[in-house]
Design a protein around this motif. Structure first.
Motif, short mmCIF file in Angstrom:
data_model
loop_
_atom_site.label_atom_id
_atom_site.label_comp_id
_atom_site.label_asym_id
_atom_site.label_seq_id
_atom_site.Cartn_x
_atom_site.Cartn_y
_atom_site.Cartn_z
N TYR A 148 1.11 -2.17 -6.34
CA TYR A 148 -0.21 -2.76 -6.15
C TYR A 148 -0.40 -3.27 -4.72
O TYR A 148 -1.44 -3.04 -4.10
CB TYR A 148 -0.42 -3.90 -7.16
CG TYR A 148 -1.75 -4.61 -7.01
CD1 TYR A 148 -2.91 -4.06 -7.55
CD2 TYR A 148 -1.85 -5.81 -6.32
CE1 TYR A 148 -4.14 -4.69 -7.40
CE2 TYR A 148 -3.07 -6.46 -6.16
CZ TYR A 148 -4.21 -5.89 -6.71
OH TYR A 148 -5.42 -6.52 -6.56
N TRP B 120 -0.74 -0.46 -2.20
CA TRP B 120 -2.10 0.11 -2.27
C TRP B 120 -3.10 -0.87 -1.63
O TRP B 120 -3.87 -0.47 -0.76
CB TRP B 120 -2.44 0.37 -3.75
CG TRP B 120 -3.88 0.69 -4.01
CD1 TRP B 120 -4.50 1.90 -3.82
CD2 TRP B 120 -4.88 -0.21 -4.50
NE1 TRP B 120 -5.83 1.79 -4.16
CE2 TRP B 120 -6.09 0.52 -4.58
CE3 TRP B 120 -4.87 -1.56 -4.87
CZ2 TRP B 120 -7.28 -0.06 -5.02
CZ3 TRP B 120 -6.05 -2.14 -5.31
CH2 TRP B 120 -7.24 -1.39 -5.39
N LYS C 273 15.71 8.65 -7.38
CA LYS C 273 15.37 8.12 -8.69
C LYS C 273 16.60 8.10 -9.60
O LYS C 273 17.45 8.98 -9.50
CB LYS C 273 14.32 9.02 -9.34
CG LYS C 273 12.94 8.79 -8.79
CD LYS C 273 12.27 7.77 -9.63
CE LYS C 273 10.78 7.74 -9.36
NZ LYS C 273 10.18 6.58 -10.02
#
Ligand code: HEC
Ligand code: HEC
Ligand code: HEC
Ligand code: HEC
Length: 456
Positions: free
Chosen positions: A76, A79, A228
């Motif tokens: 968040y 962004w 990952k």
């Protein structure tokens, strides 16, 4: 590492887009601790919840990246503070937008105009808003990841999988085809006529896209797959494959856009054509007469940009389709250039062509793409001087983006491709298409040769 070059160019010498140079400020401070909805609100699948619903510091609003889960949790803030998608709505009130609105004689301000909000805002019908979705947030999480009503609560549970989220309405961005479609929804246009000649003439920048470069130009709020934990359920993330899939989907979607334009009642759309067919000085005519015309003297040529790079994807993955597909492309180009071809004919030709790429996409999916093949594709694109000597600026942009993406893919395994000498020749290609002066195909082709020499 791919050199992360800028992805925005002005329309050469036609639009001076000062706003494009404006630096990216930090977004407004905002309360980030908005708890998940309580059970009695019960958002439905397909409903939107807005960016604040993802922003809790325990969810995706952490200040620092974390390692507890397979995602960073600071998505968040990345962004909010760095991503241009937070600005898509606010740019609709800038000076350029006002000029566009005035030239288009829009009845409403751009911030209320569906034609602009299609791509510049997450404009969600009231009944689909489980919580208010603020247009001022721009393109927030659900603009790309899909409405969270069906999965917001579930996807934080132990044992929940990505597949379950997708079944509950999350957009599967792990799938390269879907991801390209999502980006192109706005970077080309998913409905309507996109950035057509009316918008261009009014002052809107011409849209250019290529999946790998544009993904790299977004501030990454994701972890590269190579780092990952849960890699097994991830599809192949080979950068070269992302590029190739992106090319096929982009060709297909641009065909569907041509078809929609033809059916829109505003046809012919000059945005389909080579801009310089019409936008050139008459005293430079001699050069054009010597060069010759692609179809017939005096008819505007259709822009070859959509096949400038796609031809090499066909050569590499689907050589048997190349001949027939390119014959159809030429037929469509002729239909577009002869301005009064019945628009139904154009629409049918374009739609059929778009659908004919299905086999190509399958083959890109099933072909092993190693560095040797990537190199072959790159040298094909960079060795295409004969075609590019006659092609337009938009084609050259696609070539520059392709070279940067594929050289970047090779540089992931072989530092030779990241050497400063190589980067310098790619910079020269980018300068050629940057809109600072008139685009000169011969200079571009010379710079392509310099690139090939630098990687010998
Ligand atoms: C098909 C989607 C689409 C439509 C329709 C559209 N835009 Fe855009 N617009 C974009 C995209 C994508 C960009 C960013 C271009 C880039 O950087 O590649 C953009 C860029 C802009 C910019 C430049 C922003 C900046 O940072 O300098 C302005 C201004 C703008 N649009 C205004 C408008 C207005 C006003 C309308 C309606 C009349 C409109 N747009 C319609 C997709 C669209
Ligand atoms: C402009 C499009 C776009 C927007 C807006 C966006 N994302 Fe993403 N997001 C992506 C893409 C593309 C990926 C990469 C997908 C991948 O690699 O699987 C991604 C990846 C992620 C991931 C990692 C997913 C995984 O499977 O590893 C998370 C978590 C995430 N985004 C959350 C968010 C949140 C939260 C927001 C809003 C604050 C947001 N995103 C806004 C496009 C977007
Ligand atoms: C709902 C519409 C929408 C979607 C979906 C979308 N974008 Fe955008 N994007 C825009 C608009 C509009 C702008 C221009 C913002 C501005 O100039 O302020 C933009 C800007 C960008 C920029 C900045 C370009 C520049 O000039 O610096 C990048 C990079 C970008 N988008 C990449 C992506 C990628 C990659 C995806 C898909 C994963 C994607 N976008 C999905 C609408 C969208
Ligand atoms: C078939 C001819 C034709 C083609 C092809 C064409 N245009 Fe135009 N364009 C025009 C006409 C006619 C005008 C209105 C000229 C005027 O009034 O000054 C115009 C005006 C413009 C303007 C505003 C005036 C200016 O010169 O700055 C821009 C910007 C523009 N076009 C961009 C483009 C772009 C970008 C392309 C290619 C994608 C393109 N045009 C293709 C015929 C064309």
């Amino acid at each position: 590492m791919m050199h992360n070059r800028r992805v925005r160019w002005g329309v050469a010498a036609m639009v001076a887009c000062a706003a494009a140079l404006a630096s990216m400020g930090l977004g407004p401070a905002r309360a980030a601790d908005n708890p998940a909805p309580s059970a009695n609100e019960k958002p439905r699948p397909g409903q939107y919840l807005g960016a604040p619903s993802c922003a809790s510091s325990h969810c995706h609003g952490s200040a620092q990246p974390r390692t507890a889960y397979d995602v960073r949790q600071n998505e968040y803030l990345i962004w909010l503070k760095q991503d241009k998608h937070t600005k898509t709505y606010s740019v609709l009130s800038n000076a350029l937008s006002k000029r566009i609105a005035k030239n288009m004689k829009l009845k409403r301000p751009p911030q209320e105009e569906a034609r602009c909000l299609d791509c510049h805002g997450l404009a969600v019908a009231e009944e689909l808003q489980a919580r208010p979705v603020d247009l001022a947030d721009g393109i927030s999480c659900e603009g790309c990841h899909g409405p969270a009503g069906g999965w917001l609560a579930g996807h934080t549970e132990e044992g929940w999988t990505h597949q379950r989220s997708v079944e509950a309405g999350m957009t599967d961005l792990r799938d390269l085809v879907t991801r390209t479609e999502v980006c192109l929804g706005c970077h080309l246009g998913k409905t309507g006529t996109g950035v057509d000649h009316e918008l261009l003439a009014a002052g809107h920048p011409d849209l250019v896209f290529e999946l790998v470069n544009f993904s790299a130009a977004m501030p990454a709020h994701w972890t590269p797959v190579s780092r990952k934990k849960a890699r097994a359920d991830r599809p192949d993330r080979n950068t070269a494959r992302a590029w190739a899939v992106g090319q096929v989907v982009q060709f297909r979607e641009s065909m569907h856009l041509t078809a929609r334009r033809a059916q829109s009642g505003r046809w012919p759309d000059f945005a389909e054509m080579e801009c310089t067919s019409c936008h050139h000085a008459l005293n430079g005519g001699k050069e054009r007469q010597l060069r010759g015309y692609s179809l017939a003297a005096g008819l505007p040529g259709t822009s070859p940009a959509r096949v400038a790079v796609f031809r090499h994807v066909l050569d590499t993955f689907s050589p048997d389709d190349r001949g027939p597909l390119l014959v159809s492309v030429d037929r469509l180009a002729a239909s577009i250039s002869r301005l009064f071809t019945p628009h139904e004919t154009v629409a049918v030709q374009a739609n059929v062509l778009g659908d004919e790429t299905r086999g190509v996409l399958d083959r890109v999916g099933s072909t092993e793409i190693d560095d040797a093949l990537t190199r072959v594709m790159l040298l094909r694109v960079a060795g295409d001087g004969v075609f590019l000597n006659r092609a337009d600026l938009r084609s050259a942009k696609q070539v520059a983006l392709a070279i940067n993406a594929l050289a970047g893919a090779l540089a992931e395994h072989d530092p030779k491709w990241a050497r400063p000498e190589v980067a310098k020749t790619i910079d020269a290609l980018y300068d050629d298409v940057s809109g600072k002066g008139d685009y000169d195909p011969q200079r571009f082709v010379k710079h392509l040769a310099a690139f090939r020499r630098s990687v010998k």
